[in-house]
Design a protein around this motif. Structure first.
Motif, PDB file in Angstrom:
ATOM      1  N   GLY A  41       0.814  -1.212   0.000  1.00 48.73           N
ATOM      2  CA  GLY A  41       0.000   0.000   0.000  1.00 48.73           C
ATOM      3  C   GLY A  41       0.845   1.259   0.000  1.00 48.73           C
ATOM      4  O   GLY A  41       0.580   2.202  -0.753  1.00 48.73           O
ATOM      5  N   GLU A  42       1.876   1.272   0.820  1.00 48.05           N
ATOM      6  CA  GLU A  42       2.750   2.446   0.874  1.00 48.05           C
ATOM      7  C   GLU A  42       3.537   2.617  -0.418  1.00 48.05           C
ATOM      8  O   GLU A  42       3.731   3.731  -0.891  1.00 48.05           O
ATOM      9  CB  GLU A  42       3.671   2.360   2.083  1.00 48.05           C
ATOM     10  N   ALA A  43       3.987   1.507  -1.002  1.00 46.94           N
ATOM     11  CA  ALA A  43       4.729   1.580  -2.269  1.00 46.94           C
ATOM     12  C   ALA A  43       3.839   2.116  -3.392  1.00 46.94           C
ATOM     13  O   ALA A  43       4.264   2.958  -4.198  1.00 46.94           O
ATOM     14  CB  ALA A  43       5.287   0.211  -2.640  1.00 46.94           C
ATOM     15  N   LEU A  44       2.591   1.651  -3.445  1.00 48.77           N
ATOM     16  CA  LEU A  44       1.669   2.127  -4.476  1.00 48.77           C
ATOM     17  C   LEU A  44       1.314   3.596  -4.260  1.00 48.77           C
ATOM     18  O   LEU A  44       1.252   4.377  -5.220  1.00 48.77           O
ATOM     19  CB  LEU A  44       0.405   1.269  -4.500  1.00 48.77           C
ATOM     20  N   ALA A  45       1.094   3.988  -3.011  1.00 52.93           N
ATOM     21  CA  ALA A  45       0.790   5.395  -2.716  1.00 52.93           C
ATOM     22  C   ALA A  45       1.957   6.287  -3.112  1.00 52.93           C
ATOM     23  O   ALA A  45       1.767   7.360  -3.704  1.00 52.93           O
ATOM     24  CB  ALA A  45       0.452   5.564  -1.240  1.00 52.93           C
ATOM     25  N   GLU A  46       3.170   5.839  -2.823  1.00 51.75           N
ATOM     26  CA  GLU A  46       4.361   6.614  -3.199  1.00 51.75           C
ATOM     27  C   GLU A  46       4.480   6.726  -4.717  1.00 51.75           C
ATOM     28  O   GLU A  46       4.789   7.793  -5.253  1.00 51.75           O
ATOM     29  CB  GLU A  46       5.603   5.946  -2.616  1.00 51.75           C
ATOM     30  N   HIS A  47       4.216   5.627  -5.416  1.00 53.19           N
ATOM     31  CA  HIS A  47       4.273   5.633  -6.879  1.00 53.19           C
ATOM     32  C   HIS A  47       3.249   6.616  -7.454  1.00 53.19           C
ATOM     33  O   HIS A  47       3.581   7.424  -8.327  1.00 53.19           O
ATOM     34  CB  HIS A  47       4.027   4.222  -7.423  1.00 53.19           C
ATOM     35  N   LEU A  48       2.022   6.553  -6.969  1.00 58.23           N
ATOM     36  CA  LEU A  48       0.984   7.451  -7.474  1.00 58.23           C
ATOM     37  C   LEU A  48       1.304   8.908  -7.168  1.00 58.23           C
ATOM     38  O   LEU A  48       1.075   9.790  -7.994  1.00 58.23           O
ATOM     39  CB  LEU A  48      -0.379   7.070  -6.893  1.00 58.23           C
ATOM     40  N   THR A  49       1.850   9.176  -5.984  1.00 55.56           N
ATOM     41  CA  THR A  49       2.226  10.540  -5.627  1.00 55.56           C
ATOM     42  C   THR A  49       3.326  11.039  -6.566  1.00 55.56           C
ATOM     43  O   THR A  49       3.281  12.188  -7.023  1.00 55.56           O
ATOM     44  CB  THR A  49       2.675  10.611  -4.155  1.00 55.56           C
ATOM     45  N   SER A  50       4.278  10.179  -6.886  1.00 57.65           N
ATOM     46  CA  SER A  50       5.361  10.583  -7.796  1.00 57.65           C
ATOM     47  C   SER A  50       4.840  10.841  -9.208  1.00 57.65           C
ATOM     48  O   SER A  50       5.467  11.566  -9.978  1.00 57.65           O
ATOM     49  CB  SER A  50       6.474   9.539  -7.817  1.00 57.65           C
ATOM     50  N   CYS A  51       3.668  10.270  -9.531  1.00 55.17           N
ATOM     51  CA  CYS A  51       3.040  10.501 -10.835  1.00 55.17           C
ATOM     52  C   CYS A  51       2.121  11.723 -10.820  1.00 55.17           C
ATOM     53  O   CYS A  51       1.464  12.012 -11.810  1.00 55.17           O
ATOM     54  CB  CYS A  51       2.237   9.272 -11.253  1.00 55.17           C
ATOM     55  N   GLY A  52       2.044  12.412  -9.676  1.00 57.63           N
ATOM     56  CA  GLY A  52       1.243  13.625  -9.602  1.00 57.63           C
ATOM     57  C   GLY A  52      -0.102  13.474  -8.924  1.00 57.63           C
ATOM     58  O   GLY A  52      -0.899  14.408  -8.897  1.00 57.63           O
ATOM     59  N   TYR A  53      -0.378  12.313  -8.362  1.00 61.74           N
ATOM     60  CA  TYR A  53      -1.640  12.070  -7.663  1.00 61.74           C
ATOM     61  C   TYR A  53      -1.350  11.926  -6.169  1.00 61.74           C
ATOM     62  O   TYR A  53      -0.807  10.912  -5.744  1.00 61.74           O
ATOM     63  CB  TYR A  53      -2.316  10.797  -8.181  1.00 61.74           C
ATOM     64  N   ASN A  54      -1.702  12.925  -5.383  1.00 57.73           N
ATOM     65  CA  ASN A  54      -1.447  12.884  -3.945  1.00 57.73           C
ATOM     66  C   ASN A  54      -2.133  11.653  -3.354  1.00 57.73           C
ATOM     67  O   ASN A  54      -3.348  11.525  -3.431  1.00 57.73           O
ATOM     68  CB  ASN A  54      -1.943  14.165  -3.282  1.00 57.73           C
ATOM     69  N   SER A  55      -1.356  10.748  -2.802  1.00 61.67           N
ATOM     70  CA  SER A  55      -1.887   9.459  -2.353  1.00 61.67           C
ATOM     71  C   SER A  55      -1.345   9.075  -0.991  1.00 61.67           C
ATOM     72  O   SER A  55      -0.240   9.461  -0.621  1.00 61.67           O
ATOM     73  CB  SER A  55      -1.487   8.359  -3.352  1.00 61.67           C
ATOM     74  N   SER A  56      -2.140   8.290  -0.276  1.00 62.73           N
ATOM     75  CA  SER A  56      -1.694   7.741   1.003  1.00 62.73           C
ATOM     76  C   SER A  56      -2.449   6.448   1.271  1.00 62.73           C
ATOM     77  O   SER A  56      -3.517   6.213   0.718  1.00 62.73           O
ATOM     78  CB  SER A  56      -1.939   8.739   2.144  1.00 62.73           C
ATOM     79  N   LEU A  57      -1.881   5.634   2.132  1.00 62.62           N
ATOM     80  CA  LEU A  57      -2.519   4.384   2.535  1.00 62.62           C
ATOM     81  C   LEU A  57      -3.609   4.717   3.544  1.00 62.62           C
ATOM     82  O   LEU A  57      -3.344   5.320   4.570  1.00 62.62           O
ATOM     83  CB  LEU A  57      -1.478   3.451   3.152  1.00 62.62           C
ATOM     84  N   ARG A  58      -4.849   4.364   3.243  1.00 58.41           N
ATOM     85  CA  ARG A  58      -5.973   4.688   4.132  1.00 58.41           C
ATOM     86  C   ARG A  58      -6.328   3.557   5.068  1.00 58.41           C
ATOM     87  O   ARG A  58      -6.738   3.763   6.184  1.00 58.41           O
ATOM     88  CB  ARG A  58      -7.212   5.061   3.320  1.00 58.41           C
ATOM     89  N   GLY A  59      -6.259   2.356   4.626  1.00 54.41           N
ATOM     90  CA  GLY A  59      -6.672   1.238   5.459  1.00 54.41           C
ATOM     91  C   GLY A  59      -6.312  -0.069   4.809  1.00 54.41           C
ATOM     92  O   GLY A  59      -6.108  -0.145   3.610  1.00 54.41           O
ATOM     93  N   ILE A  60      -6.225  -1.079   5.631  1.00 53.90           N
ATOM     94  CA  ILE A  60      -5.917  -2.416   5.152  1.00 53.90           C
ATOM     95  C   ILE A  60      -7.095  -3.308   5.506  1.00 53.90           C
ATOM     96  O   ILE A  60      -7.536  -3.346   6.645  1.00 53.90           O
ATOM     97  CB  ILE A  60      -4.621  -2.947   5.806  1.00 53.90           C
ATOM     98  N   PHE A  61      -7.629  -3.985   4.498  1.00 49.84           N
ATOM     99  CA  PHE A  61      -8.803  -4.827   4.693  1.00 49.84           C
ATOM    100  C   PHE A  61      -8.523  -6.234   4.217  1.00 49.84           C
ATOM    101  O   PHE A  61      -7.849  -6.432   3.226  1.00 49.84           O
ATOM    102  CB  PHE A  61      -9.997  -4.266   3.912  1.00 49.84           C
TER     103      PHE A  61
END
Length: 66
Positions: A41-61
């Motif tokens: 989740g953190e890796a994907l959020a970091e990737h999306l943020t680096s692409c210009g989409y402010n992202s963060s891990l919200r929850g794990i289900f």
């Protein structure tokens, strides 16, 4: 969604543009790492943020919660 699904650890994803959230299904190999949900989740959020989409891990289900 291609930015998420294009990642090697991701099998598929469902993105809700209205709520700006995504549910991600990993490939089975991604589940071998300890604490894999948080790491992925953190890796994907970091990737999306680096692409210009402010992202963060919200929850794990777990699958039963989705």
């Amino acid at each position: 969604m291609q930015m998420v699904v294009g990642q090697p650890q991701v099998s598929s994803a469902s993105v809700n543009l209205t709520t700006e959230t995504a549910i991600v299904w990993p490939v089975s190999e991604a589940k071998n790492a300890p604490n894999w949900q948080k790491q992925l989740g953190e890796a994907l959020a970091e990737h999306l943020t680096s692409c210009g989409y402010n992202s963060s891990l919200r929850g794990i289900f777990s699958r039963s919660q989705v």
